[in-house]
Design an enzyme around this catalytic site. Structure first.
Site, mmCIF file in Angstrom:
data_model
loop_
_atom_site.group_PDB
_atom_site.id
_atom_site.type_symbol
_atom_site.label_atom_id
_atom_site.label_comp_id
_atom_site.label_asym_id
_atom_site.label_seq_id
_atom_site.Cartn_x
_atom_site.Cartn_y
_atom_site.Cartn_z
ATOM 1 N N ILE A 104 0.570 -36.456 -0.311
ATOM 2 C CA ILE A 104 -0.299 -36.355 -1.482
ATOM 3 C C ILE A 104 0.522 -36.251 -2.763
ATOM 4 O O ILE A 104 0.195 -36.876 -3.771
ATOM 5 C CB ILE A 104 -1.234 -35.140 -1.347
ATOM 6 C CG1 ILE A 104 -2.156 -35.306 -0.136
ATOM 7 C CG2 ILE A 104 -2.069 -34.959 -2.615
ATOM 8 C CD1 ILE A 104 -2.924 -34.052 0.236
ATOM 9 N N ARG B 233 12.868 -30.486 -2.417
ATOM 10 C CA ARG B 233 14.071 -29.788 -1.961
ATOM 11 C C ARG B 233 15.109 -30.733 -1.384
ATOM 12 O O ARG B 233 16.300 -30.589 -1.627
ATOM 13 C CB ARG B 233 13.709 -28.756 -0.892
ATOM 14 C CG ARG B 233 12.901 -27.582 -1.367
ATOM 15 C CD ARG B 233 12.598 -26.644 -0.230
ATOM 16 N NE ARG B 233 11.832 -27.287 0.842
ATOM 17 C CZ ARG B 233 11.510 -26.712 1.985
ATOM 18 N NH1 ARG B 233 11.914 -25.482 2.237
ATOM 19 N NH2 ARG B 233 10.797 -27.356 2.880
ATOM 20 N N ASP C 2 13.442 -26.167 -5.184
ATOM 21 C CA ASP C 2 12.972 -25.324 -4.084
ATOM 22 C C ASP C 2 12.118 -24.242 -4.721
ATOM 23 O O ASP C 2 12.635 -23.354 -5.415
ATOM 24 C CB ASP C 2 14.160 -24.715 -3.333
ATOM 25 C CG ASP C 2 13.740 -23.798 -2.199
ATOM 26 O OD1 ASP C 2 12.546 -23.467 -2.093
ATOM 27 O OD2 ASP C 2 14.620 -23.396 -1.414
ATOM 28 N N VAL C 3 10.814 -24.303 -4.511
ATOM 29 C CA VAL C 3 9.910 -23.401 -5.221
ATOM 30 C C VAL C 3 10.080 -21.945 -4.811
ATOM 31 O O VAL C 3 9.558 -21.049 -5.489
ATOM 32 C CB VAL C 3 8.440 -23.832 -5.045
ATOM 33 C CG1 VAL C 3 8.238 -25.263 -5.515
ATOM 34 C CG2 VAL C 3 7.962 -23.657 -3.606
ATOM 35 N N TYR D 1 -2.307 -19.611 6.212
ATOM 36 C CA TYR D 1 -2.562 -20.754 5.325
ATOM 37 C C TYR D 1 -3.849 -20.586 4.523
ATOM 38 O O TYR D 1 -3.849 -20.690 3.297
ATOM 39 C CB TYR D 1 -2.615 -22.046 6.133
ATOM 40 C CG TYR D 1 -2.858 -23.257 5.268
ATOM 41 C CD1 TYR D 1 -1.862 -23.729 4.420
ATOM 42 C CD2 TYR D 1 -4.084 -23.916 5.277
ATOM 43 C CE1 TYR D 1 -2.081 -24.825 3.598
ATOM 44 C CE2 TYR D 1 -4.315 -25.018 4.466
ATOM 45 C CZ TYR D 1 -3.318 -25.471 3.628
ATOM 46 O OH TYR D 1 -3.544 -26.551 2.806
ATOM 47 N N VAL E 258 -6.706 -34.679 4.450
ATOM 48 C CA VAL E 258 -5.876 -35.879 4.293
ATOM 49 C C VAL E 258 -4.888 -35.997 5.450
ATOM 50 O O VAL E 258 -4.314 -35.004 5.897
ATOM 51 C CB VAL E 258 -5.111 -35.822 2.952
ATOM 52 C CG1 VAL E 258 -4.173 -37.012 2.799
ATOM 53 C CG2 VAL E 258 -6.098 -35.765 1.789
ATOM 54 N N THR F 41 -1.637 -36.255 6.685
ATOM 55 C CA THR F 41 -0.242 -36.088 6.292
ATOM 56 C C THR F 41 0.479 -35.362 7.416
ATOM 57 O O THR F 41 -0.143 -34.870 8.362
ATOM 58 C CB THR F 41 -0.103 -35.244 5.002
ATOM 59 O OG1 THR F 41 -0.500 -33.892 5.277
ATOM 60 C CG2 THR F 41 -0.966 -35.802 3.876
#
Length: 243
Positions: free
Chosen positions: A16, A36, A61-62, A166, A199, A201
């Site tokens: 996405i 990343r 890299d968050v 999640y 979606v 993925t």
């Protein structure tokens, strides 16, 4: 000064995120490809450039403070500012997620990416967004984070997989989004959540029924809202998603 608008999309090397970058690029935006993995990020940049998108790579890299700070500096040097931030990077965490037996380390890992990562990146990019005439922030959420949709019309619980890491992280993200809306009221920065739908993925083993292009549509719309567009909303293709 160039009037080209600039966006940063996190987790943009595939799925996405890639399609959000491609869609914004097709509208003439310059797009930072945050990811990343060096190889995957640069491969995505090459593909997008071949398609005519003004794309540039942003090592990101968050979950890492130094990485995020360096990304903000890179965007500032490359583009001078930022018009849209799409916080797309996220993980499911995998593994069993029954709340009574879940590994707390898994929950922490998911929240670190899906929630704290969004706060970390947003705060680093806010000074750049404030330079924009029409700044937008889009947080990629999910209908599984909707408390309303997690229960039936009479309050009964719905059936389906339980994912305490999640799903809860997306509810947390929705709440964080509302707090940013409250703080940034009157600044012109519009902040919204987007639900891409189910979606196909690698996040879900490609079990989804929608294409990444379809999943990107709402985020692209929210990133390009007019000045009188909504803020503090949760949207999908069909309209408003209940909190």
């Amino acid at each position: 000064m160039s009037e080209t608008k600039t966006a940063l999309v996190t987790g943009a090397n595939k799925g996405i995120g890639y399609e959000i970058a491609a869609g914004l690029g097709a509208l003439g935006w310059r797009v930072g490809i945050g990811a990343r993995d060096d190889g995957r990020r640069e491969a995505a940049v090459v593909r997008l450039r071949e398609a005519g998108v003004d794309a540039f790579g942003v090592p990101l890299d968050v979950t890492d403070d130094d990485s995020v700070a360096a990304a903000a500096e890179l965007v500032a040097e490359h583009a001078g500012g930022l018009d849209a931030l799409v916080n797309n990077a996220g993980i499911t965490g995998g593994g069993p997620q029954q709340p009574s037996t879940v590994d707390l380390a898994l929950v922490r890992r998911v929240v670190e990416t899906n929630v704290l990562g969004v706060i970390r990146v947003t705060n680093a990019m806010l000074p750049l967004l404030r330079r924009s005439a029409a700044p937008r922030i889009v947080n990629m959420s999910s209908s599984v984070g909707s408390l309303t949709r997690q229960s039936g019309p009479g309050g009964e619980l719905i059936t389906g997989p339980v994912a305490v890491a999640y799903s809860t992280s997306k509810t947390f993200l929705n709440a964080v989004t509302v707090q940013y809306v409250r703080e940034l009221a009157g600044t012109g920065i519009l902040v919204n959540c987007a639900c891409p739908g189910f979606v196909a993925t690698d996040l879900n083993g490609f079990r989804g029924v929608r294409t990444p292009q379809q999943g990107a549509a709402t985020a692209i719309r929210l990133a390009t809202l007019p000045d009188d567009g909504p803020t503090g909303g949760f949207f999908e293709d069909a309209g408003v998603v209940p909190w």
